[in-house]
Design an enzyme around this catalytic site. Sequence first.
Site, PDB file in Angstrom:
ATOM      1  N   ARG A  90       0.833  -1.217   0.000  1.00  0.00           N
ATOM      2  CA  ARG A  90       0.000   0.000   0.000  1.00  0.00           C
ATOM      3  C   ARG A  90       0.866   1.265   0.000  1.00  0.00           C
ATOM      4  O   ARG A  90       0.522   2.273  -0.623  1.00  0.00           O
ATOM      5  CB  ARG A  90      -0.913  -0.030   1.234  1.00  0.00           C
ATOM      6  N   HIS A  94       0.470   4.520  -2.369  1.00  0.00           N
ATOM      7  CA  HIS A  94       0.255   5.880  -1.847  1.00  0.00           C
ATOM      8  C   HIS A  94       1.417   6.797  -2.190  1.00  0.00           C
ATOM      9  O   HIS A  94       1.244   8.004  -2.310  1.00  0.00           O
ATOM     10  CB  HIS A  94       0.032   5.834  -0.331  1.00  0.00           C
ATOM     11  N   ASN A 119      -3.222   8.558   5.124  1.00  0.00           N
ATOM     12  CA  ASN A 119      -1.919   7.925   5.339  1.00  0.00           C
ATOM     13  C   ASN A 119      -1.643   7.552   6.793  1.00  0.00           C
ATOM     14  O   ASN A 119      -0.605   6.943   7.088  1.00  0.00           O
ATOM     15  CB  ASN A 119      -0.797   8.849   4.828  1.00  0.00           C
ATOM     16  N   HIS A 219      -6.253  -5.707  -2.260  1.00  0.00           N
ATOM     17  CA  HIS A 219      -7.160  -5.865  -1.119  1.00  0.00           C
ATOM     18  C   HIS A 219      -7.442  -7.328  -0.791  1.00  0.00           C
ATOM     19  O   HIS A 219      -8.416  -7.638  -0.127  1.00  0.00           O
ATOM     20  CB  HIS A 219      -8.464  -5.100  -1.379  1.00  0.00           C
TER      21      HIS A 219
END
Length: 364
Positions: A90, A94, A119, A219
Site C-alpha cells: 500500500r 500511496h 496515510n 485488497h
Amino acid sequence: MTPMLAVLAVLASLLGAVSCEFSISIYAGYGFPLPNPNQPFKLPPASPPKNPRPDLKVGYYAANKCPQAEQIVKRAVEEATPGEKAGLIRLFFHDCFVQGCDASVLLEGPDTERTAFPNLSLRGFNIIEKAKAALEVECKGIVSCADIVAFAGRDASCSLSDGKINYQVPAGRYDGNVSRANDTFLNLPPPFGDLKLITDMFAAKGLDQTDMLVLSGGHSTGRSGCGSFTNSFSNRLQADNSSRAMNRTLADQLNTTCTADSVNVPLDYKTPYALDHQYYKNVQEHNVLFTSDAVLLESPETKVLVDSFARDPFFLSDIIPIGRNPWYDAFAKAMVKMGNWEVKNSTVGEIRQFCGKVNDKKTY
Ligand code: HEM
C-alpha cells in the site's frame, strides 16, 4: 460528532481554505471531495510527467556501484510481519499517487503527506528505514528511498503470494523534496468512490481501468480500520438493497466486531495473509469492505475481468495445477506500470540520506 469526525471536519475545512483549481463539496468522512452531479469533480489532468523521466532500468544498481542493493531490501522485507508486508504494498501505491513515485510519502514533519488522514494507517516505514540504514553502510548515497519503496512493494508481493508474483523492478528514481498533506486528498481514491470516480483517478496517473481493477486485488491481504467503511458518508454495514450492498452475513459479523472506528478487520475474510486471487471471489460474492471494491461488478467490462480473475486453475491432482490464473502476472505488470508515474531525476530530486527527511545540503 465523534473525535475522529471532528478531526476530519477540521482537515476538510483546511482543504477548503487552500486555493486550488478544484471546485469541491467537502466530505468529512475521509477528507475527500464528494462527487457532485451538479458540480462535476475535476481531476488532475492525465498529463505526461512534469519532469523529464530518466530511463528506469532493470538492474540499475547492479550497474551503478551497489550490486547488492536489491538483496539488502529483500532481506529487510523478509523480516517484516505479514501485516507490514501488506503495508509495504500500500505504501508504494500511496507514494506513486501523490507527487509520483519519489518517496514523498516517507517525509516527516508538519503537514507532510504522512500526516494526512488517508496515510495515518500506513505501515512498513520501519522496514524501509531498516533497509536504508543497511544500504547507507554498504553503498552510501547511492540507493534512493523511492527505489527502496518500489523494491519493497515487489518483495512484499512476492512473499505474500508465495512467489506467484515476482517481477523485475526498473530502478533509477530520485527522491523528491515536496510532500504536502493536502495533495493526498485530491489524488488518493476514496473507499466510497464509485466506478467512474476510481477509474478517473487511476486514469489521472496513467493507469487504465484494467490496471485499476488488477491493482485493487491488493485488497486480498492486510487490514482496514472499521472507520474506513462505516463512516457517515458510506456505512457499508447498514441495510442496503442496492446491487453493491455487502453480503449480509459478513455485514452482520462486522457489525459485532466493529465496536469502534479504530478496530481493524481483515480486508479478505477468507485468506487474510495471502496476496491471491481470492479477492475476486470476494467481489463476486459481495464479501468486500469498500464501495470501491463492490463497484467492480457494475460494468460489463469490469465484471468479465472479475470473473476471469476469480476462476481457480484446474487441478490435475490435489497439488498440480494446470494453467495459471492470469491475475498474478497482471498484478506484476500493473505494479511496474504504476512505478513509472512522475519519477524524479537528479535535476529535481536527490538521494536522501534518511528516508524521513530531505538532505541537509551542508553536510551531505
Ligand atoms: C481503488 C482504489 C483504492 C481504494 C479506495 C483503497 C482504499 C483502501 C483503504 C480505505 C484501506 C484501509 C485503510 C485503513 O483503514 O487502514 C486500504 C488498505 C489497503 N490497500 Fe487499498 N485502496 C485502493 C487501491 C489499492 C491499491 C492500488 C493497492 C496496491 C496495489 C492497495 C493495497 C492495499 C493494501 C495492501 C491494504 C492493507 C494495508 C495494511 O494492512 O496495512 N489498495 N485501501
